[in-house]
Structure formats: structure tokens, C-alpha cells
Design an enzyme around this catalytic site. Structure first.
Site, PDB file in Angstrom:
ATOM      1  N   GLU A   1       0.846  -1.193   0.000  1.00  0.00           N
ATOM      2  CA  GLU A   1       0.000   0.000   0.000  1.00  0.00           C
ATOM      3  C   GLU A   1       0.892   1.259   0.000  1.00  0.00           C
ATOM      4  O   GLU A   1       0.641   2.216  -0.728  1.00  0.00           O
ATOM      5  CB  GLU A   1      -0.877  -0.038   1.246  1.00  0.00           C
TER       6      GLU A   1
ATOM      7  N   ASP B   1       0.837   3.781  -3.101  1.00  0.00           N
ATOM      8  CA  ASP B   1       0.492   5.175  -2.851  1.00  0.00           C
ATOM      9  C   ASP B   1       1.508   6.098  -3.535  1.00  0.00           C
ATOM     10  O   ASP B   1       1.142   7.081  -4.183  1.00  0.00           O
ATOM     11  CB  ASP B   1       0.488   5.394  -1.331  1.00  0.00           C
TER      12      ASP B   1
ATOM     13  N   ASN C   1      -7.242   1.138   0.483  1.00  0.00           N
ATOM     14  CA  ASN C   1      -5.948   0.554   0.849  1.00  0.00           C
ATOM     15  C   ASN C   1      -5.557  -0.590  -0.081  1.00  0.00           C
ATOM     16  O   ASN C   1      -4.415  -0.657  -0.534  1.00  0.00           O
ATOM     17  CB  ASN C   1      -5.980   0.048   2.296  1.00  0.00           C
TER      18      ASN C   1
ATOM     19  N   GLU D   1      -4.593   0.661  -3.515  1.00  0.00           N
ATOM     20  CA  GLU D   1      -3.198   1.137  -3.548  1.00  0.00           C
ATOM     21  C   GLU D   1      -2.225  -0.043  -3.520  1.00  0.00           C
ATOM     22  O   GLU D   1      -1.211  -0.037  -4.212  1.00  0.00           O
ATOM     23  CB  GLU D   1      -2.933   2.065  -2.361  1.00  0.00           C
TER      24      GLU D   1
END
Lengths: 247, 247
Positions: free
Chosen positions: B62, B66, B131, B134
Site C-alpha cells: 500500500e 500510494d 488501501n 493502492e
């Protein structure tokens, strides 16, 4: 073409040629479009507009470079620290890309010498160094893509500056670790410091670290302290490999 | 191999096969290493460890995803909005990668159906959707590199959701713009809504937008409102191209 125009145009292309050579040295590869890199060093006070009337300055490239730098450092930490959770990785990254650190990176490369501005560069604050360093990364992304950004950041940020043990605070100073070890082992040591300037007029220092009169490591950096620390780090790993120092 | 073990192993590989097919549909390309994608859907409650004893969960991916998402959106906005300065680009990006928006993206792909967890997924909060979306991007980066991340984000984020006019607040709703135009031009309009479910059991809605009894645009989405808005946006641009609506 009038002689005057010709002289102007020649001096202009000479200037471009010098910029091209110097920037190529910093990048470690040949740029495709030199204009993108020029933009990375154009301050907004220069009041330049592009063909569509949009102002030209490094600020947009800085936004782009900041994003690429964050992504590359994230990728590096992800691979380097398999035991680190999300919170750890976030914390480590913010140490690497701190304003202070970026300013140091820009300053070490003396990037400010390339800035086109109508304000004397000495009037800029400290952040100009980090900002144009990020803009340079943005220019690399536009010119050559993500893989070249990775290569450049690896060469200019990760190899010289990203030291997990130091970031974690496990090692505060390699110099003091090496000195401590020498004292414990009753070995003599000496940091031999000398001027080792670059052709661009920037001051550099060379360091040879001698242990028992033998050269163990050498380094070169923009301050004596930094050069000593780099030499000590190299010595630390060299001695560790020889199983003399144990973790 | 005992029959029992064989059944277990077969059912396991069937499960893998279904996961592989479904994930390939979402990605739009063939993954190299399916294990990386499995990690993107492993919740920490599953208590899985890798060969070195490090816990396996989507959280590290994640972090990586991101960073890649931020970089790709930065690159897109940089190219799409040449007049936008650094502050504008930063603001636009934060709208695109808002928690709310990421949750919507993950929910629309129904990613939660893939999650391995020892806690019932209904007990997770809303953020699980964003989440794992990502984490999926992080997995793509590890498996295939930056260019595939770009392709995926382009297909799943930029094309369906990144609308500069809407982000700037210049357009609040394409539906109301189209309705207003029809009323002004004295044209009849009708949004024909019907069920158009996917094979994975998720509910989808189809919309045909008719103006003067002619189909002008079609769409399919996970809510009636969203499908209407997509159809209206398509109609808006189709009508604009025909010079019927002027900006």
C-alpha cells in the site's frame, strides 16, 4: 545575419554547449532535449513565457520531480528493508526527502550556478538548492522517463546518502566508531586532509584515512567533516569485511 | 500423494486459477508473478509469514502503491494542465488521490472479494477499499514496473475519473448541464436505466440517454447516479463535437 547577431548567436550556443557538457556530467547520461533542463533552472523572476503564453519556471518541474523522488525512494526502501512496516517506511522516506537533505544535495552539486534569474541568486533562501534539485529530477522524467530518474537518484541520492543504519539512528557517526575501535585495538590512526578542488571553482576536500600508517579508505566531498565521515564509513565496511570489526 | 492431499492441492490450484483470471481482467494484462498480487490482498489478521519470518500483509505494498499513484497522477496533471502552477497541480492531485476517491475506486472493482483475512471483511472500515486498491498498484509496480502502473492507472483512474473541469469545480454535474440544454433547445430527453449485472455477482446498472428518441450515449456503472452522470458526460462531449453545445 549581421555580425552583431552572429556574435550574439555564437556566444549563446557556446553557453548552451557549456551547459550541455556540465549537465551531462551531473546526470551521468546524454540528455535528449536540453530545453527541458534549461527550464529546470529558470526562476520565475526571469519572466519567460512559452509559445502558448504560459510562464516558464522550474516550479512545475519541482512538483513533478518531488513526486518521482518520493516514488523512487519508496521503491528503494521497500526492497532494502523487508522487515519495515508501512509506518517505518514512511518515516524513513521522510528523512531522506527532508527539505534540509534536498538543499544539501542541490548545494553539493552546485546547481545554483545554472539558474537564470533577474534576482541575484544570493538573495534566494536556502530552499532554492533543494527546489532546483527536485526540478532537475522532474526534467529527467520528462526527457528520459522513470528508469533514468531511478538511475540518477540512485547515483546522486541513494548511494552517497541513504544509509539505513544512520537513518535508524543505530549509527550516529562512523568516524567515532572507527576511532573507538582503533583506541580499543591500540592502533594508530590519522585523517589526512587536503584540498582537491573541482574545475568548476567549487571547493572540495580529499581525505585519506590511515590506520597503522596504511591507507584504509579515501574520499572527496564539499566539507572536511563530510569527507572524513565518508572515509570512516568506507573504512568501517572494509574492516568489517575483513572480520576485524564485528557488528 | 494421498487422495486427500491431492484434492486439497487441486482445490487450491483451482482457486489460484480463478484468482489469476479475475485479476487479469482487472489489470488488463497478464501478471508475471501471481504471488505478488496475492500479497496485495492479504490482511495482517491472516498471520502469514514469508520465508525469512517477516509478516505478509498488503500494508507495505500500500505504501509503495500510494507513491506510484502520486507519481503517475503528477505526471498526468503536469502534461494535461500546462497553465497550472505548482500549487494548482498539488491541489488537483490531492482531490484525485483523496481517501474517499480511492475507496470508491476499490469498491467499484469489488476488490474486497479477494481479501484473505481471519476477520470477516464486513468488519473492516471503509478505508479497506482504498488501501487494497493502492496495494494492487504496488503489486503492479513490483511485478511489471512503472510503465504498467501508468497503463493501469490510466485505465482505472484517469480515464473514468479524472475530469479537470469537474476537479476545478467548473462542472458540478454533466447530467444537469445536458438537461438544461435540452430544456433550452426544447428537446425531449430520457435516461433509460436497466440492470446489467456482472458475472462476479456485483450489481451494475446500464443507462441509455435518449434525446428526441435517439440514443446519444450509453454507460454502465455500479450505481444509477454514476451511470447517468457518465452517460451525460459522454453525451455532453458528443454534442459539443457536433457544435451543438458551446463551451
Amino acid at each position: 545575419m549581421s555580425l552583431f547577431k552572429k556574435i550574439l548567436s555564437n556566444s549563446r550556443s557556446d553557453e548552451d554547449g557549456i551547459f550541455f557538457t556540465e549537465i551531462q556530467k551531473i546526470l551521468g547520461f546524454k540528455p535528449n532535449s536540453i530545453d527541458i533542463y534549461k527550464k529546470a533552472f529558470t526562476h520565475r523572476s526571469f519572466n519567460k513565457l512559452d509559445a502558448k503564453g504560459n510562464p516558464i519556471s522550474y516550479e512545475r518541474l519541482e512538483f513533478l520531480g518531488d513526486a518521482m523522488l518520493s516514488a523512487v525512494i519508496a521503491g528503494h526502501l521497500f526492497n532494502e528493508v523487508p522487515h519495515g512496516d508501512e509506518g517505518y517506511l514512511t518515516k524513513m522516506r521522510s528523512k531522506v526527502v527532508s527539505r534540509e537533505h534536498l538543499n544539501e544535495l542541490g548545494r553539493d552539486l552546485n546547481l545554483i550556478r545554472f539558474v537564470s534569474s533577474n534576482v541575484p541568486t544570493k538573495h534566494f533562501g536556502d530552499n532554492i538548492h533543494g527546489n532546483i534539485f527536485e526540478a532537475l529530477i522532474g526534467a529527467i522524467f520528462l526527457d528520459k522517463g522513470y528508469t533514468y530518474c531511478e538511475k540518477f537518484i540512485n547515483k546522486r541520492v541513494i548511494i552517497p546518502y541513504v544509509d539505513i543504519a544512520k537513518l535508524e539512528g543505530k549509527v550516529i557517526s562512523y568516524k567515532s566508531m572507527v576511532i573507538e575501535w582503533c583506541q580499543k585495538e591500540k592502533k594508530s590512526f590519522h585523517f589526512d586532509i587536503y584540498d582537491d578542488n573541482g574545475i568548476d571553482g567549487q571547493r572540495f576536500f580529499g581525505v585519506k584515512l590511515m590506520i597503522d600508517s596504511k591507507i584504509i579508505a579515501k574520499s572527496r566531498a564539499t566539507s572536511k567533516k563530510k569527507a572524513e565521515e565518508i572515509a570512516a564509513k568506507r573504512a568501517y565496511y572494509a574492516l568489517q569485511e575483513k572480520m576485524i570489526i564485528k557488528h
